[in-house]
Scaffold this motif. Structure first.
Motif, PDB file in Angstrom:
ATOM      1  N   THR A  78       0.617  -1.225   0.653  1.00 52.10           N
ATOM      2  CA  THR A  78       0.221  -0.111  -0.368  1.00 52.10           C
ATOM      3  C   THR A  78       0.627   1.395  -0.040  1.00 52.10           C
ATOM      4  OG1 THR A  78      -1.724  -1.410   1.346  1.00 52.10           O
ATOM      5  CG2 THR A  78      -1.686   1.170   1.279  1.00 52.10           C
ATOM      6  N   LYS A  79       0.657   2.151  -0.803  1.00 52.42           N
ATOM      7  CA  LYS A  79       1.126   3.342  -1.335  1.00 52.42           C
ATOM      8  C   LYS A  79       1.049   4.020   0.458  1.00 52.42           C
ATOM      9  CE  LYS A  79       1.541   4.066  -6.131  1.00 52.42           C
ATOM     10  NZ  LYS A  79       1.264   5.120  -6.832  1.00 52.42           N
ATOM     11  N   SER A  80       2.172   4.691  -0.007  1.00 51.46           N
ATOM     12  CA  SER A  80       1.999   5.980   1.923  1.00 51.46           C
ATOM     13  C   SER A  80       0.358   6.540   1.571  1.00 51.46           C
ATOM     14  CB  SER A  80       2.902   6.633   1.925  1.00 51.46           C
ATOM     15  OG  SER A  80       2.508   7.853   0.850  1.00 51.46           O
ATOM     16  N   SER A  81       0.298   7.334   2.910  1.00 53.26           N
ATOM     17  CA  SER A  81      -1.422   7.555   3.892  1.00 53.26           C
ATOM     18  C   SER A  81      -1.282   8.616   2.736  1.00 53.26           C
ATOM     19  CB  SER A  81      -1.325   7.407   4.433  1.00 53.26           C
ATOM     20  OG  SER A  81      -0.476   8.431   5.576  1.00 53.26           O
ATOM     21  N   PHE A  82      -0.702   9.387   1.418  1.00 57.60           N
ATOM     22  CA  PHE A  82      -1.352  10.265   1.100  1.00 57.60           C
ATOM     23  C   PHE A  82      -2.672  10.394   1.006  1.00 57.60           C
ATOM     24  CE2 PHE A  82       2.971   9.915  -0.943  1.00 57.60           C
ATOM     25  CZ  PHE A  82       3.452  11.405  -0.140  1.00 57.60           C
ATOM     26  N   GLN A  83      -3.319  11.959   0.973  1.00 58.58           N
ATOM     27  CA  GLN A  83      -4.544  11.532   0.426  1.00 58.58           C
ATOM     28  C   GLN A  83      -5.226  12.717  -0.832  1.00 58.58           C
ATOM     29  OE1 GLN A  83      -7.371  12.724   4.438  1.00 58.58           O
ATOM     30  NE2 GLN A  83      -9.170  13.176   2.885  1.00 58.58           N
ATOM     31  N   TYR A  84      -5.851  12.208  -1.949  1.00 56.91           N
ATOM     32  CA  TYR A  84      -6.174  12.852  -3.384  1.00 56.91           C
ATOM     33  C   TYR A  84      -7.374  13.491  -3.340  1.00 56.91           C
ATOM     34  CZ  TYR A  84      -1.390  11.469  -4.321  1.00 56.91           C
ATOM     35  OH  TYR A  84       0.716  11.167  -4.736  1.00 56.91           O
ATOM     36  N   ASN A  85      -8.345  13.476  -2.449  1.00 56.83           N
ATOM     37  CA  ASN A  85      -9.801  13.656  -2.720  1.00 56.83           C
ATOM     38  C   ASN A  85     -10.428  14.050  -1.193  1.00 56.83           C
ATOM     39  OD1 ASN A  85      -9.851  13.004  -5.205  1.00 56.83           O
ATOM     40  ND2 ASN A  85     -10.116  10.654  -5.573  1.00 56.83           N
ATOM     41  N   HIS A  86     -11.055  15.009  -0.968  1.00 56.14           N
ATOM     42  CA  HIS A  86     -11.611  14.471  -0.084  1.00 56.14           C
ATOM     43  C   HIS A  86     -12.669  13.864   0.278  1.00 56.14           C
ATOM     44  CE1 HIS A  86     -15.433  14.830  -2.637  1.00 56.14           C
ATOM     45  NE2 HIS A  86     -16.137  15.245  -1.606  1.00 56.14           N
ATOM     46  N   ASN A  87     -12.347  12.387   0.440  1.00 58.78           N
ATOM     47  CA  ASN A  87     -12.878  11.171   1.005  1.00 58.78           C
ATOM     48  C   ASN A  87     -11.956  10.181   1.273  1.00 58.78           C
ATOM     49  OD1 ASN A  87     -12.111  10.287  -1.350  1.00 58.78           O
ATOM     50  ND2 ASN A  87     -13.961   9.507  -2.389  1.00 58.78           N
ATOM     51  N   GLY A  88     -10.434  11.044   1.466  1.00 58.03           N
ATOM     52  CA  GLY A  88      -9.774  10.321   1.900  1.00 58.03           C
ATOM     53  C   GLY A  88      -8.924   9.030   0.832  1.00 58.03           C
ATOM     54  N   ASN A  89      -9.215   9.172  -0.012  1.00 58.77           N
ATOM     55  CA  ASN A  89      -8.605   8.359  -1.639  1.00 58.77           C
ATOM     56  C   ASN A  89      -7.774   8.676  -1.776  1.00 58.77           C
ATOM     57  OD1 ASN A  89      -8.521   7.207  -4.155  1.00 58.77           O
ATOM     58  ND2 ASN A  89     -10.422   6.455  -3.764  1.00 58.77           N
ATOM     59  N   GLY A  90      -6.556   7.897  -1.674  1.00 61.43           N
ATOM     60  CA  GLY A  90      -5.118   8.455  -2.265  1.00 61.43           C
ATOM     61  C   GLY A  90      -4.568   7.780  -3.812  1.00 61.43           C
ATOM     62  N   VAL A  91      -5.534   7.863  -4.186  1.00 67.12           N
ATOM     63  CA  VAL A  91      -5.439   7.203  -5.708  1.00 67.12           C
ATOM     64  C   VAL A  91      -5.420   8.381  -6.826  1.00 67.12           C
ATOM     65  CG1 VAL A  91      -5.198   6.628  -7.809  1.00 67.12           C
ATOM     66  CG2 VAL A  91      -6.756   5.437  -5.694  1.00 67.12           C
ATOM     67  N   ASP A  92      -3.669   8.993  -6.915  1.00 65.66           N
ATOM     68  CA  ASP A  92      -3.776  10.233  -8.127  1.00 65.66           C
ATOM     69  C   ASP A  92      -3.902   9.541  -9.051  1.00 65.66           C
ATOM     70  OD1 ASP A  92      -2.440  12.216  -9.515  1.00 65.66           O
ATOM     71  OD2 ASP A  92      -0.668  12.006  -8.755  1.00 65.66           O
ATOM     72  N   LEU A  93      -4.378   9.920 -10.131  1.00 64.77           N
ATOM     73  CA  LEU A  93      -4.906   9.530 -11.867  1.00 64.77           C
ATOM     74  C   LEU A  93      -4.016   9.683 -12.191  1.00 64.77           C
ATOM     75  CD1 LEU A  93      -7.460   7.646 -13.226  1.00 64.77           C
ATOM     76  CD2 LEU A  93      -8.128  10.119 -13.621  1.00 64.77           C
ATOM     77  N   ASP A  94      -3.745  11.231 -12.606  1.00 65.42           N
ATOM     78  CA  ASP A  94      -2.332  10.768 -13.483  1.00 65.42           C
ATOM     79  C   ASP A  94      -1.621  10.190 -13.085  1.00 65.42           C
ATOM     80  OD1 ASP A  94      -3.951  12.875 -14.872  1.00 65.42           O
ATOM     81  OD2 ASP A  94      -3.060  14.787 -13.547  1.00 65.42           O
ATOM     82  N   GLN A  95      -0.732   9.858 -11.999  1.00 64.40           N
ATOM     83  CA  GLN A  95       0.142   9.243 -12.059  1.00 64.40           C
ATOM     84  C   GLN A  95       0.207   7.265 -11.604  1.00 64.40           C
ATOM     85  OE1 GLN A  95       1.579   9.430  -7.658  1.00 64.40           O
ATOM     86  NE2 GLN A  95       2.933   7.854  -8.707  1.00 64.40           N
ATOM     87  N   GLU A  96      -1.169   7.324 -11.784  1.00 64.61           N
ATOM     88  CA  GLU A  96      -1.597   6.264 -12.275  1.00 64.61           C
ATOM     89  C   GLU A  96      -1.860   6.252 -13.641  1.00 64.61           C
ATOM     90  OE1 GLU A  96      -2.154   3.268  -9.451  1.00 64.61           O
ATOM     91  OE2 GLU A  96      -1.641   4.270  -8.847  1.00 64.61           O
ATOM     92  N   MET A  97      -1.630   6.233 -14.250  1.00 68.25           N
ATOM     93  CA  MET A  97      -1.735   6.613 -16.072  1.00 68.25           C
ATOM     94  C   MET A  97      -0.425   6.548 -16.388  1.00 68.25           C
ATOM     95  SD  MET A  97      -4.910   6.210 -16.836  1.00 68.25           S
ATOM     96  CE  MET A  97      -5.449   6.429 -18.206  1.00 68.25           C
ATOM     97  N   SER A  98       0.321   7.804 -16.249  1.00 72.75           N
ATOM     98  CA  SER A  98       1.766   7.725 -16.597  1.00 72.75           C
ATOM     99  C   SER A  98       2.338   6.323 -16.352  1.00 72.75           C
ATOM    100  CB  SER A  98       2.613   8.740 -15.902  1.00 72.75           C
ATOM    101  OG  SER A  98       3.286   8.492 -15.650  1.00 72.75           O
ATOM    102  N   GLU A  99       1.928   5.466 -14.951  1.00 71.75           N
ATOM    103  CA  GLU A  99       3.081   4.309 -14.836  1.00 71.75           C
ATOM    104  C   GLU A  99       2.165   2.873 -15.549  1.00 71.75           C
ATOM    105  OE1 GLU A  99       2.315   3.601 -10.336  1.00 71.75           O
ATOM    106  OE2 GLU A  99       3.455   5.308  -9.427  1.00 71.75           O
ATOM    107  N   MET A 100       0.871   3.628 -15.812  1.00 66.92           N
ATOM    108  CA  MET A 100       0.276   2.413 -16.770  1.00 66.92           C
ATOM    109  C   MET A 100       0.801   2.460 -18.644  1.00 66.92           C
ATOM    110  SD  MET A 100      -3.502   1.740 -18.438  1.00 66.92           S
ATOM    111  CE  MET A 100      -4.161   0.671 -16.740  1.00 66.92           C
ATOM    112  N   ALA A 101       1.059   3.509 -18.976  1.00 67.36           N
ATOM    113  CA  ALA A 101       1.541   4.004 -19.887  1.00 67.36           C
ATOM    114  C   ALA A 101       3.952   3.238 -20.155  1.00 67.36           C
ATOM    115  CB  ALA A 101       2.146   5.109 -19.872  1.00 67.36           C
ATOM    116  N   THR A 102       3.765   3.601 -18.760  1.00 69.78           N
ATOM    117  CA  THR A 102       5.882   3.304 -18.590  1.00 69.78           C
ATOM    118  C   THR A 102       6.007   1.399 -18.841  1.00 69.78           C
ATOM    119  OG1 THR A 102       5.961   4.744 -16.966  1.00 69.78           O
ATOM    120  CG2 THR A 102       7.363   3.135 -16.756  1.00 69.78           C
TER     121      THR A 102
END
Length: 129
Positions: A78-102
């Protein structure tokens, strides 16, 4: 006598890693709006770095580094406890899409290489025709 070199097993392990990585990234993207979901990642490099003191190999000179085969598999962490959304979600969609392309580029390179190996074997079996 070994018929094939370790190339096939190494490429297979790389493809397994890329497949696992793709699954984890896809899970993260699918849960981008799930409250309190924490993003996950596949950790392999840190495991390899930690294990270098335990690896052994035959050394022909005392000044050579000690190392040997590595048998651990990548782990999903589990990635560190960053919170990207107000609902406590820790997913950065731009980063995930970049990692998917890589990861896709990595997978394509490995599959092209293993395809080349099979084409070479096919050529040898056919007698170079």
């Amino acid at each position: 006598m070994k018929l094939f070199s370790n190339t096939f097993s190494t490429l297979e392990n790389g493809l397994n890693y890329a497949s696992l990585n793709q699954k984890v990234i896809s899970q993260n993207i699918a849960n981008v709006d799930t409250p309190n979901y924490k993003a996950k990642k596949v950790e392999f490099k840190s495991l390899l770095d930690q294990s270098t003191q335990h690896l052994e190999a035959k050394r022909t000179n005392q000044r050579h580094l000690t190392f040997g085969p590595y048998s651990q598999h990548p782990e999903v962490m589990t990635k560190s406890s960053f919170q990207y959304n107000h609902n406590g979600n820790g997913v950065d969609l731009d980063q995930e899409m970049s990692e998917m392309a890589t990861n896709q580029i990595y997978f394509n390179a490995l599959s092209d290489r293993i395809n080349g190996k099979f084409n070479s074997l096919q050529s040898v079996i056919r007698g170079g025709k």
